[in-house]
Design an enzyme around this catalytic site. Structure first.
Site, PDB file in Angstrom:
ATOM      1  CE  LYS A 154      56.744  33.457  47.489  1.00  0.00           C
ATOM      2  NZ  LYS A 154      58.840  34.046  47.271  1.00  0.00           N
ATOM      3  CE1 TYR A 195      64.401  37.025  47.041  1.00  0.00           C
ATOM      4  CE2 TYR A 195      65.251  38.925  48.788  1.00  0.00           C
ATOM      5  CZ  TYR A 195      64.199  38.288  47.794  1.00  0.00           C
ATOM      6  OH  TYR A 195      63.087  37.671  48.003  1.00  0.00           O
ATOM      7  CD  GLN A 245      57.845  37.457  50.900  1.00  0.00           C
ATOM      8  OE1 GLN A 245      59.399  37.942  51.752  1.00  0.00           O
ATOM      9  NE2 GLN A 245      57.103  38.560  51.120  1.00  0.00           N
ATOM     10  CB  THR A 285      35.655  34.035   7.946  1.00  0.00           C
ATOM     11  OG1 THR A 285      35.008  34.819   7.009  1.00  0.00           O
ATOM     12  CG2 THR A 285      36.423  32.836   7.959  1.00  0.00           C
ATOM     13  CD  GLU A 297      27.910  32.393  31.331  1.00  0.00           C
ATOM     14  OE1 GLU A 297      27.709  33.701  32.050  1.00  0.00           O
ATOM     15  OE2 GLU A 297      27.136  31.126  31.549  1.00  0.00           O
ATOM     16  CG  ASN A 300      22.368  30.780  32.619  1.00  0.00           C
ATOM     17  OD1 ASN A 300      21.335  30.977  32.535  1.00  0.00           O
ATOM     18  ND2 ASN A 300      22.322  31.657  34.421  1.00  0.00           N
ATOM     19  CE  LYS A 327      18.703  32.604  30.651  1.00  0.00           C
ATOM     20  NZ  LYS A 327      19.485  33.688  31.534  1.00  0.00           N
ATOM     21  CB  SER A 387      18.566  32.300  37.098  1.00  0.00           C
ATOM     22  OG  SER A 387      17.700  33.118  37.197  1.00  0.00           O
ATOM     23  CG  ASN A 443      68.768  36.268  48.481  1.00  0.00           C
ATOM     24  OD1 ASN A 443      67.753  36.063  49.142  1.00  0.00           O
ATOM     25  ND2 ASN A 443      69.666  36.994  48.660  1.00  0.00           N
ATOM     26  CB  SER A 468      56.064  35.013  52.220  1.00  0.00           C
ATOM     27  OG  SER A 468      56.921  34.276  52.241  1.00  0.00           O
TER      28      SER A 468
HETATM   29  N1  ARG Z   1      60.253  35.117  51.297  1.00  0.00           N
HETATM   30  C1  ARG Z   1      61.606  35.315  50.328  1.00  0.00           C
HETATM   31  C2  ARG Z   1      60.678  35.628  49.235  1.00  0.00           C
HETATM   32  O1  ARG Z   1      59.830  34.771  49.433  1.00  0.00           O
HETATM   33  C3  ARG Z   1      62.244  34.361  50.692  1.00  0.00           C
HETATM   34  C4  ARG Z   1      63.551  35.071  50.228  1.00  0.00           C
HETATM   35  C5  ARG Z   1      64.064  36.160  51.275  1.00  0.00           C
HETATM   36  N2  ARG Z   1      64.830  36.148  51.338  1.00  0.00           N
HETATM   37  C6  ARG Z   1      65.792  38.300  52.042  1.00  0.00           C
HETATM   38  N3  ARG Z   1      67.133  37.771  52.143  1.00  0.00           N
HETATM   39  N4  ARG Z   1      64.873  38.713  52.706  1.00  0.00           N
HETATM   40  O2  ARG Z   1      61.610  35.886  47.690  1.00  0.00           O
END
Ligand code: ARG
Length: 472
Positions: A324, A316, A321, A154, A289, A284, A282, A276, A109, A22
């Site tokens: 995000k 957890y 993950q 309305t 939009e 726009n 045009k 355009s 976690n 990640s």
């Molecule tokens: N990359 C993980 C997340 O965004 C971090 C926590 C990972 N914890 C684990 N025990 N694998 O949630």
């Protein structure tokens, strides 16, 4: 070997490394992660887990990394999975094996839960300012051109005349509620998960309150299982963001209609329009939009997060993950949309003449005329019927309600069966009274209640909004 690889034999399959990492995303909260680590080290020091010298070395190393992270100088190693393990490795490379003590009494976690709260808190604070700037732009528009009169609608049909300032201030109300929702969410998210460990708490006498205070949190989470698996705050911020985007989208929608030459109410500045590739004529309103279009992605982010959460047992799970992509994308979209809409509103030109023309069409003063009949003694339903008959008469002639004759009024009164009608028909001034009520100015002035579009009420609302928002 991975930093967690003690019990494993052999390497992780590259597909799994690729699939689970990640760092591309969570590098975004590197500085938050380091700030959290520094507070955690201070906590370990106060708990007697680390010596003063160890605290000093660790904090100095973390501070140095923070400066590097702020300057964008850290090279993220995808093989190290995430921001947490990257930074731990970078710390060890910098200060040696004492870095191996950093993760005492902590899990990724509670770490990631902390980081995400810090990141989200910063995002909420930026968005609050962006909403404020957008409100100021709207109030600026209301101050410049707010006396323009347009037909409020309305069902998209002409309804009653309103001041442009009144219309614009409606969006200020929406955005102010958006600020309120984000601020409510901020208050709930601003608690520290540190000390929750992986799920059950930690085996060291950490003063969680002191660590929380160092990070600017208002308090600590009360349950370790909840703390590591709670993403309610993400949902709340996404819900508030989705609604803010919906508000921007509604405004964007109005801009697209109003800038159409058929309306001609406003002109979007060249700098906020695009052309355009084929049609040289045009011009726009693409930014508007796209704000409308991208609101879809923010709404999707909200449903994405809710869906990620709905099947998760405590505590957890790696699914978390996936908070995000949804959150980052939504916040990015909202910030960019607020910025572009603020610029668009700042540079928007208004054509009060075209607005007024439209307000003069569509019999928008009919309700005001019915109200005038009520004041003269007629029950509202009967008054509605009388004015309805007048509308039908003038519509057939292609005239406006202000052009009705005394005879028209008498005829319309004669068409409605009500015991109050004969008195009105004997009133020599009734025709003149009805014509006076039929003017747009008269109709506007009559809406003299708190929250109404009477010019004095709108002026007061505008002064109040400006006083609340400050100049700029
Ligand atoms: N990359 C993980 C997340 O965004 C971090 C926590 C990972 N914890 C684990 N025990 N694998 O949630």
């Amino acid at each position: 070997m991975q930093r967690w690889g003690g019990r494993f034999t052999g390497d992780t399959d590259p597909r799994v490394v690729e699939f689970t990492r990640s760092v591309e995303l969570d590098a975004a909260f590197a500085t938050d992660d380091l700030q959290g680590s520094i507070a955690h080290v201070h906590g370990l020091g106060r708990a007697g887990v680390l010596s003063d010298a160890e605290v000093e070395t660790l904090v100095a190393g973390l501070e140095a990394l923070r400066a590097e992270a702020e300057a964008g100088l850290i090279a993220w190693d995808p093989a190290l999975e995430d921001v947490h393990l990257n930074l731990e490795a970078a710390l060890e490379a910098r200060i040696g094996t004492v870095a191996r003590k950093l993760h005492t009494g902590r899990s990724r976690n509670d770490q990631v839960a902390t980081d995400l709260r810090l990141w989200t808190r910063r995002a909420v604070d930026r968005i609050d300012l962006a909403l404020l700037a957008m409100e100021r732009a709207l109030v600026g528009l209301a101050e410049r051109d707010g006396e323009a009169i347009l037909p409020g609608t309305t069902h998209i049909q002409p309804a009653q005349p309103v001041l442009l300032a009144h219309h614009v201030l409606a969006y200020v109300e929406m955005l102010e509620r958006d600020r309120g929702r984000l601020s409510d969410a901020r208050a709930r998210l601003n608690v520290s998960p540190l000390g929750s460990g992986a799920l059950a708490g930690v085996g060291y006498p950490l003063d969680r309150e002191a660590v929380a205070a160092e990070l600017g949190f208002d308090g600590v989470s009360a349950n370790s299982l909840d703390a590591v698996s709670d993403r309610d705050f993400v949902v709340e911020v996404l819900a508030a963001s989705a609604l803010a985007m919906v508000h921007l989208s509604r405004l964007a929608e109005e801009i697209t209609w109003w800038s159409n030459p058929r309306f001609g109410f406003v002109r979007v500045a060249d700098a906020f329009s695009t052309g355009s590739s084929m049609m040289p004529n045009k011009r726009n309103p693409d930014p508007a939009e796209l704000v409308r279009g991208r609101s879809a992605g923010v709404i999707a982010a909200l449903t994405e997060m809710l869906t990620v959460l709905k099947g998760l047992p405590l505590a957890y799970q790696r699914d978390l993950q996936e908070d995000k992509p949804a959150l980052f994308r939504a916040i990015g979209t909202l910030e960019a949309s607020l910025s572009v809409m603020t610029g668009l509103i700042d540079t928007l030109t208004v054509d009060p003449r075209r607005m007024r023309q439209a307000a003069d069409e569509g019999f928008t003063t009919a309700t005001a005329m019915a109200d005038a009949l009520v004041r003269a003694g007629l029950p509202f339903r009967s008054a509605h019927n009388v004015v309805g008959a007048l509308v039908a008469m003038v519509e057939g002639r292609g005239a406006g309600l202000e052009e009705i004759s005394d005879r028209d009024v008498d005829m319309a009164l004669g068409m409605v069966d009500d015991e109050a009608i004969p008195v009105l028909r004997r009133d020599p001034d009734i025709g003149q009274g009805m014509r006076a009520a039929a003017t747009v100015e008269g109709a506007l002035a009559a809406m003299d209640v708190v929250g109404g579009t009477a010019p004095n009420r709108v002026a007061a609302a505008l002064v109040k909004a400006r006083a609340r928002l400050g100049p700029g």
